[in-house]
Motif scaffolding. Structure first.
Motif, short mmCIF file in Angstrom:
data_model
loop_
_atom_site.label_atom_id
_atom_site.label_comp_id
_atom_site.label_asym_id
_atom_site.label_seq_id
_atom_site.Cartn_x
_atom_site.Cartn_y
_atom_site.Cartn_z
N VAL A 148 32.62 45.96 23.14
CA VAL A 148 32.17 44.64 22.49
C VAL A 148 30.55 44.15 22.93
CG1 VAL A 148 34.23 45.00 21.53
CG2 VAL A 148 33.60 43.07 23.23
N GLY A 149 30.22 43.64 23.90
CA GLY A 149 30.12 42.75 24.53
C GLY A 149 30.31 41.72 25.15
N LYS A 150 29.86 40.18 24.76
CA LYS A 150 30.55 39.49 25.84
C LYS A 150 32.34 38.63 25.23
CE LYS A 150 25.58 36.78 25.83
NZ LYS A 150 26.00 36.26 27.22
N VAL A 151 32.76 38.65 26.42
CA VAL A 151 33.94 38.40 26.34
C VAL A 151 34.07 37.13 27.19
CG1 VAL A 151 36.71 39.68 27.39
CG2 VAL A 151 34.60 40.88 26.47
N VAL A 152 35.55 36.42 26.50
CA VAL A 152 35.56 34.98 26.92
C VAL A 152 37.31 35.73 27.60
CG1 VAL A 152 36.54 32.20 26.73
CG2 VAL A 152 34.45 33.01 25.49
N PHE A 153 37.36 35.20 29.32
CA PHE A 153 38.16 35.03 30.25
C PHE A 153 39.27 33.66 30.07
CE2 PHE A 153 41.18 36.65 33.27
CZ PHE A 153 41.64 37.71 33.65
N PHE A 154 40.36 33.54 29.66
CA PHE A 154 41.01 32.51 30.02
C PHE A 154 42.04 32.34 31.06
CE2 PHE A 154 39.59 30.87 26.23
CZ PHE A 154 39.08 29.01 26.76
N ALA A 155 42.72 31.81 32.00
CA ALA A 155 43.93 32.07 32.88
C ALA A 155 43.76 31.10 32.66
CB ALA A 155 43.23 32.33 34.27
N LYS A 156 45.80 30.22 33.79
CA LYS A 156 45.29 28.96 33.74
C LYS A 156 45.50 28.90 35.40
CE LYS A 156 50.04 26.92 32.63
NZ LYS A 156 48.87 25.39 31.50
N HIS A 157 45.46 29.57 36.04
CA HIS A 157 45.85 29.63 37.28
C HIS A 157 44.33 29.44 38.18
CE1 HIS A 157 50.22 29.25 36.63
NE2 HIS A 157 49.95 27.79 37.40
N ILE A 158 44.02 29.41 39.44
CA ILE A 158 43.08 29.43 40.38
C ILE A 158 42.59 30.53 40.65
CG2 ILE A 158 41.04 28.69 41.95
CD1 ILE A 158 40.97 27.08 39.65
N ASP A 159 43.53 31.02 41.28
CA ASP A 159 44.25 32.03 42.02
C ASP A 159 43.36 33.21 41.36
OD1 ASP A 159 46.52 32.17 40.67
OD2 ASP A 159 47.79 31.86 42.48
N VAL A 160 44.51 33.26 39.80
CA VAL A 160 44.06 34.83 38.66
C VAL A 160 42.52 34.75 38.73
CG1 VAL A 160 44.72 35.05 36.73
CG2 VAL A 160 46.66 34.24 38.11
N MET A 161 42.12 33.40 37.93
CA MET A 161 40.63 33.42 38.05
C MET A 161 39.73 33.88 38.81
SD MET A 161 40.19 29.32 36.56
CE MET A 161 38.60 29.57 36.12
N ASN A 162 39.72 33.64 40.75
CA ASN A 162 39.42 34.28 41.06
C ASN A 162 39.16 35.63 41.22
OD1 ASN A 162 38.79 31.90 42.55
ND2 ASN A 162 40.18 31.26 43.81
N GLN A 163 40.80 36.41 41.61
CA GLN A 163 41.20 37.53 41.77
C GLN A 163 40.13 38.37 40.31
OE1 GLN A 163 45.42 38.20 41.11
NE2 GLN A 163 45.49 40.28 41.17
N ALA A 164 40.58 37.55 39.20
CA ALA A 164 39.55 38.40 37.64
C ALA A 164 37.73 38.66 38.79
CB ALA A 164 39.58 37.57 36.66
N GLU A 165 37.23 37.27 38.83
CA GLU A 165 36.17 37.25 39.13
C GLU A 165 35.74 38.70 40.50
OE1 GLU A 165 34.82 33.52 40.15
OE2 GLU A 165 35.17 32.37 38.39
N ALA A 166 36.84 38.47 41.40
CA ALA A 166 36.33 39.72 42.35
C ALA A 166 36.47 41.16 41.40
CB ALA A 166 37.58 39.60 43.39
N LEU A 167 37.36 41.08 41.11
CA LEU A 167 37.12 42.83 40.02
C LEU A 167 36.23 42.55 39.63
CD1 LEU A 167 40.29 44.11 38.48
CD2 LEU A 167 37.93 44.18 37.35
N PHE A 168 35.21 41.83 38.38
CA PHE A 168 34.22 41.78 37.58
C PHE A 168 33.25 41.93 38.10
CE2 PHE A 168 36.45 38.59 34.71
CZ PHE A 168 36.79 39.47 33.91
N ALA A 169 32.64 41.63 39.57
CA ALA A 169 31.96 41.62 40.20
C ALA A 169 31.64 42.82 41.46
CB ALA A 169 31.61 40.13 41.89
N ALA A 170 33.16 43.53 41.45
CA ALA A 170 32.90 44.95 41.82
C ALA A 170 32.60 45.47 40.42
CB ALA A 170 34.22 45.72 42.19
N ASN A 171 32.39 45.37 39.59
CA ASN A 171 32.54 46.52 38.28
C ASN A 171 30.75 45.66 38.38
OD1 ASN A 171 34.45 48.02 37.19
ND2 ASN A 171 35.50 46.03 37.85
N GLY A 172 30.00 44.97 38.71
CA GLY A 172 28.31 44.93 37.92
C GLY A 172 28.26 43.91 37.10
#
Length: 714
Positions: A554-578
């Motif tokens: 679908v294109g652009k996505v907004v990802f909401f999380a409450k805790h910083i460690d969840v955000m960090n984990q998600a960003e690492a996975l996004f970076a791994a997927n280019g």
């Protein structure tokens, strides 16, 4: 024998002396205006020279009027004197063009402050003028006693930026308004003996009378007189501004998120002339507010207060400050003559015991006291004024001056009195609700005012936590339930009574005790807060993986999380997927946050915005996306709604879908259910929808009661 040049010089001096005898104040004004001009060439004028500038301006007008009316002057002498006065006026104009902040000082036509009066007296005496006795003796005005704004607890934190001192001293020509200091006799009313606050809350809690909680607004005017060039105000926005034009000055603007409350507020201030205007906002939206002021009222200047305010423009029309630093700026803000106060995301002040709420309420009280007519522009903006309880209205109503927390204010009391009813009458409640609404509640829903706005869908995505981490979470939930169940049984045994079913009073008592312990940061073991955090950590990878798959389709996505460690984990996975991402977090500067928002909305290469629920859930426009992933659940329905409406707002062309990632067979499922139930309060109170009243307990307390009932086998 004198030379010809010397003789000519003497003749010029003699001629000048004769003209000075005819208007002895003019050479004094000429000398003073040159002094002011020289100061202005070095930078902005300080307080003393601003006073001097204005005294020169109105003395020029006084002298011009005298010269024109003097019958003893010849036509040639009159023309010469007017020419010299015009020369002084031209220097004033050039000085004002260099420092535009002093242009308003040209408008005063008399000296009203003691400082200006003394300056005028001294110059006139220097010119040899004879003054009446009442102009010779000048006394300072006794200041009006005012409600204290700065409490002793925060007095030592007060700061006064250097430029603010210049503003405070630069315009002493407004005589203090003492009318508000005179106590007014309150007339005796029919309902004086009744408790009215409880019935007012009840009227909203039950949705008495039905219908949306929105006052009657003027129709859309035939011609658009307020839209800046290149912009267009929507009809619902224009109707609100027309209410301000008609004289209304206090509002709870509760439009659903995404309907342009910021633009309406900026335009309302312009129509009301409510400057200086203070806007108190969450830190995340400070830069956006400055942009909106520039966009909708380009003739006005806005300044954003950061830290101790060293770099603010003290002569701006609009001051923008975030809640967190307001406490240190209260003293000077209470002195600059504010004529308007806007509180954005006003549900932030619902806790009356918080310093944040006390600061805002104290400042609002001062603004009412110091506004000449006692009617400043006061606006509380929030699409979610009710979080858990209908008494969340309390602080907002106090801010607007509608109540004092114990009783309705005089205007609202008159409206209630005029109903001819009492709280003992069933018909009182719809009338009371309508009375409060007429004070200035404005509530519009997207489906009513933005018919072309696409649909919004919230879809739950259950995920299984099958790994060891997931199993440990479920085990921890069982242990927490058993711990509360053991306490429940001890209480039952101590009371020495046997019941067939579960005693709900004791269930509530045990859950409340557990909740209170959980709020203690030093409490050990698992509690409702640590449980939810662990669930979020366990879901992080699954939620991020779903966002990756969603982005590819679908294109652009907004990802909401409450805790910083969840955000960090998600960003690492996004970076791994280019994938290229931007991040919106609470520790960013306003500039960095706005750059991230602009990149997401405008750069096709940016795929995902990773956002904090608390830091980016308000006042942010992310409508470049139409899909939202809620990796962690909020504790309130309002916070969830605010997050989704960063995407579902005016300008959105696509249907919006919010995907809630829910950990199946855990407390997560119950929290999602409780959040949905909480929507009922807002539907009844604000939108007049017939919905069965639900529990007023917080989501946290209700979740603990659920765990306890499960442990007891209910």
């Amino acid at each position: 024998m004198p030379t010809t040049a010397t003789a000519a010089s003497r003749r010029r001096k003699s001629s000048s002396s004769r003209r000075d005898d005819e208007a002895p104040i003019i050479p004094i004004l000429a000398r003073k205006v040159r002094e002011v001009e020289a100061k202005a060439q070095k930078g902005k004028l300080g307080p003393t020279n601003r006073v001097k500038f204005q005294v020169i301006a109105f003395l020029v007008r006084e002298e011009r009027t005298r010269v024109k009316a003097d019958p003893e002057l010849t036509d040639s002498a009159r023309a010469e004197l007017l020419k010299r006065l015009e020369g002084v006026a031209q220097i004033l104009a050039k000085t004002a063009a260099r420092d535009t902040s002093i242009i308003p000082l040209l408008e005063a036509d008399q000296a009203t402050s003691p400082v200006a009066k003394r300056m005028r007296r001294d110059w006139l005496l220097e010119s040899g003028a004879e003054l009446p006795p009442d102009e010779l003796i000048i006394t300072d005005v006794v200041p009006v006693a005012a409600t204290p704004v700065v409490s002793a607890a925060i007095a030592e934190r007060q700061v006064t930026p250097p430029m603010v001192e210049s503003r405070l001293e630069s315009n002493p020509f407004l005589a203090p308004d003492t009318s508000v200091a005179i106590p007014k006799e309150t007339p005796r009313r029919r309902l004086d003996g009744w408790d009215l606050m409880g019935p007012l809350y009840k009227a909203f809690e039950t949705g008495a009378g039905g219908g949306a909680a929105s006052m009657e607004l003027p129709p859309v005017p035939e011609f658009d007189h307020i839209s800046p060039k290149g912009l267009e105000v929507m009809p619902h926005q224009m109707r609100f501004v027309e209410a301000v034009r008609a004289g209304k000055r206090s509002f709870l603007l509760a439009d659903e998120p995404g309907l342009g409350k910021t633009a309406q507020s900026v335009l309302a201030a312009s129509v009301a002339g409510a400057y200086p205007l203070l806007v108190v906002v969450p830190n995340v939206v400070k830069m956006n507010w400055a942009r909106e002021v520039e966009r909708w009222t380009p003739q006005r200047r806005a300044t954003v207060i950061q830290g101790d305010g060293e770099n603010i423009d003290a002569f701006a029309d609009v001051f923008i400050v975030n809640y967190e630093i307001l406490d240190r700026h209260l003293e000077w803000l209470s002195k600059v003559g504010l004529r308007g106060l806007v509180v954005d995301e006003a549900h932030f002040i619902k806790n009356l015991s918080s310093q944040r709420s006390q600061n805002v309420l104290a400042l609002a009280s001062r603004v009412r006291e110091t506004t000449p007519d006692g009617k400043p522009l006061l606006m509380a903006l929030t699409g979610t004024p009710l979080i858990n309880d209908v008494e969340d209205f309390d602080a907002i109503w106090r801010f607007l001056g509608w109540t004092n927390g114990e009783r309705p204010g005089s205007v609202l009391a008159e409206k209630l009195d005029a109903t001819g009813l009492t709280p003992a009458d069933k018909a009182f409640y719809p009338e009371a609700r309508d009375a409060v609404i007429s004070m200035g509640i404005v509530r519009r829903k997207k489906k009513d005012v933005a018919a072309d706005l696409p649909d919004k869908l919230i879809a739950d995505m259950p995920v299984q936590l099958d790994d060891e981490f997931g199993r440990s979470i479920r085990q921890a939930e069982r242990e927490l339930g058993e711990r509360m169940a053991a306490k429940y049984r001890r209480i039952i045994e101590a009371r020495g009574r046997v019941t067939d079913g579960i005693d709900e009073d004791i269930v509530r008592l045990v859950a409340q005790h557990e909740f209170d312990d959980a709020k203690n940061a030093d409490a050990g073991g698992d509690n409702v807060f640590t449980m939810v955090r662990r669930i979020g950590q366990a879901k992080a990878g699954l939620a991020a993986d779903y966002a990756v798959q969603l982005q590819r389709s679908v294109g652009k996505v907004v990802f909401f999380a409450k805790h910083i460690d969840v955000m960090n984990q998600a960003e690492a996975l996004f970076a791994a997927n280019g994938l290229r991402v931007v991040s919106l977090r609470g520790d960013q500067t306003s500039t960095a946050r706005q750059e991230a928002i602009d990149a997401f909305n405008n750069d096709p290469a940016v795929s995902i915005a990773v956002c904090s629920l608390t830091a980016a859930g308000v006042g942010v426009n992310l409508q470049a996306a139409s899909n939202v992933v809620l990796a962690e659940l909020s504790w309130t329905a309002a916070e969830q709604t605010q997050a989704i409406d960063r995407v579902h707002r005016i300008g959105q062309d696509e249907p919006v879908t919010a995907w809630r990632i829910i950990a199946a067979h855990t407390l997560d499922s119950k929290i999602a259910e409780l959040i949905d139930q909480k929507q009922g309060l807002s539907l009844r109170a604000l939108d007049g929808v017939s919905v069965e009243p639900g529990s007023q307990d917080s989501v946290q307390l209700a979740a603990l009661m659920h765990l306890l009932r499960e442990a007891l086998g209910a």
